[in-house]
Design an enzyme around this catalytic site. Structure first.
Site, mmCIF file in Angstrom:
data_model
loop_
_atom_site.group_PDB
_atom_site.id
_atom_site.type_symbol
_atom_site.label_atom_id
_atom_site.label_comp_id
_atom_site.label_asym_id
_atom_site.label_seq_id
_atom_site.Cartn_x
_atom_site.Cartn_y
_atom_site.Cartn_z
ATOM 1 N N GLY A 14 -3.564 -5.802 13.626
ATOM 2 C CA GLY A 14 -4.076 -6.620 12.486
ATOM 3 C C GLY A 14 -5.502 -6.011 12.218
ATOM 4 O O GLY A 14 -6.401 -6.822 11.585
ATOM 5 N N SER A 15 -5.570 -4.545 12.363
ATOM 6 C CA SER A 15 -7.028 -4.364 11.679
ATOM 7 C C SER A 15 -7.068 -4.155 10.268
ATOM 8 O O SER A 15 -8.137 -4.411 9.672
ATOM 9 C CB SER A 15 -7.082 -2.806 12.475
ATOM 10 O OG SER A 15 -6.174 -1.731 11.826
ATOM 11 N N ASN A 16 -5.830 -4.108 9.554
ATOM 12 C CA ASN A 16 -5.864 -4.376 8.391
ATOM 13 C C ASN A 16 -6.160 -5.748 7.674
ATOM 14 O O ASN A 16 -7.047 -6.010 6.831
ATOM 15 C CB ASN A 16 -4.621 -3.783 7.687
ATOM 16 C CG ASN A 16 -4.763 -2.344 7.259
ATOM 17 O OD1 ASN A 16 -5.367 -1.840 6.317
ATOM 18 N ND2 ASN A 16 -3.827 -1.635 7.989
ATOM 19 N N ASN A 106 2.002 -4.283 0.270
ATOM 20 C CA ASN A 106 2.215 -3.634 1.614
ATOM 21 C C ASN A 106 1.442 -2.469 1.596
ATOM 22 O O ASN A 106 1.308 -1.844 0.633
ATOM 23 C CB ASN A 106 3.619 -3.495 1.931
ATOM 24 C CG ASN A 106 3.866 -2.666 3.287
ATOM 25 O OD1 ASN A 106 3.166 -3.330 4.356
ATOM 26 N ND2 ASN A 106 4.610 -1.658 3.517
ATOM 27 N N HIS A 108 1.213 1.331 3.679
ATOM 28 C CA HIS A 108 2.101 2.007 4.497
ATOM 29 C C HIS A 108 1.414 3.484 4.885
ATOM 30 O O HIS A 108 0.518 3.973 3.779
ATOM 31 C CB HIS A 108 3.513 2.592 3.662
ATOM 32 C CG HIS A 108 4.615 3.324 4.435
ATOM 33 N ND1 HIS A 108 5.197 2.854 5.355
ATOM 34 C CD2 HIS A 108 4.681 4.704 4.274
ATOM 35 C CE1 HIS A 108 5.971 3.914 5.862
ATOM 36 N NE2 HIS A 108 5.563 5.043 5.197
ATOM 37 N N ASP A 144 9.654 0.391 1.502
ATOM 38 C CA ASP A 144 8.662 1.243 1.136
ATOM 39 C C ASP A 144 9.191 1.811 -0.317
ATOM 40 O O ASP A 144 8.680 3.073 -0.310
ATOM 41 C CB ASP A 144 8.573 2.376 2.263
ATOM 42 C CG ASP A 144 8.344 1.776 3.488
ATOM 43 O OD1 ASP A 144 7.549 0.639 3.513
ATOM 44 O OD2 ASP A 144 8.759 2.363 4.631
ATOM 45 N N GLU A 173 -7.310 3.199 5.376
ATOM 46 C CA GLU A 173 -6.411 2.046 4.932
ATOM 47 C C GLU A 173 -7.139 0.910 4.846
ATOM 48 O O GLU A 173 -7.081 0.022 3.635
ATOM 49 C CB GLU A 173 -5.251 1.664 5.851
ATOM 50 C CG GLU A 173 -4.163 2.461 6.073
ATOM 51 C CD GLU A 173 -3.125 2.213 7.078
ATOM 52 O OE1 GLU A 173 -2.771 0.998 7.221
ATOM 53 O OE2 GLU A 173 -2.327 3.071 7.627
#
Ligand code: GRF
Length: 186
Positions: A14-16, A106, A108, A144, A173
């Protein structure tokens, strides 16, 4: 500014998610995170839901049908109009995606369309790529493969390992995802 009600889907660290939460607290960021959904009850990222007091739900993905039905019910109830997948490791059905046409994005860890799927760092190294990076894209039924919103390129150094690449890409990111969301609402 009226913010768009949004939900972040996670499966792991969950860092994003953390970076999206922080950005969403700025008054001029286009989305509000009203809900976090995880398919993994042990996802470390749920810690951020608790820390920042954001409602969260866990639904098992043992049956995709069960998972998606529960999600749709909750998303409807909370009037969620925009979904961000952030390290969400499961595939969503065509039917589910249709409910949020062009409203699911999303992130990636590769320069799409190169290296779709898993183990992107390792594959970039093995392929002797000079560059790799990360991509934010719309979610389509093929993994993707949706329209690309933004990419960030980084150099691969001779002494890079999977871990060093992962670390450097994740750092990018955390900037690229919020930027792509800003772009999506411009
Ligand atoms: C990121 O590398 C993202 O690109 C990929 O999964 C990872 C999630 O990391 N889809 P985190 O859970 O946001 O830390």
């Amino acid at each position: 500014m009226v913010k768009v009600n949004s939900c972040v889907f996670i499966s792991g660290s969950g860092s994003n998610l953390k970076s999206l939460i922080k950005n969403s607290r700025n008054h001029n960021f286009p989305i509000k995170i009203n809900l976090i959904i995880s398919n993994n009850t042990n996802a470390y990222g749920l810690k951020y839901a608790k820390k920042y007091n954001i409602p969260y739900k866990f639904y098992s993905y043992k049956s995709r049908n069960f998972f998606e039905r529960n999600c749709l019910k909750e998303l409807k109830k909370r009037k969620i109009k925009f979904l961000c997948l952030a390290g969400f490791m499961k595939l969503l059905s065509k039917y589910f995606i249709k409910n949020f046409r062009y409203k699911i994005i999303n992130i990636h860890p590769s320069l799409l369309p190169k290296f779709k799927g898993l183990n992107t760092y390792n594959r970039a190294l093995k392929n002797n790529e000079k560059y790799t990076g990360c991509t934010v894209h719309h979610v389509s039924p093929q993994p993707d493969s949706g329209n690309i919103i933004l990419k960030k390129k980084i150099i691969i150094y001779d002494n890079d390992t999977e871990n060093s690449l992962k670390k450097r890409i994740l750092k990018q990111e955390h900037k690229l995802y919020p930027e792509a969301i800003r772009c999506s609402f411009r």
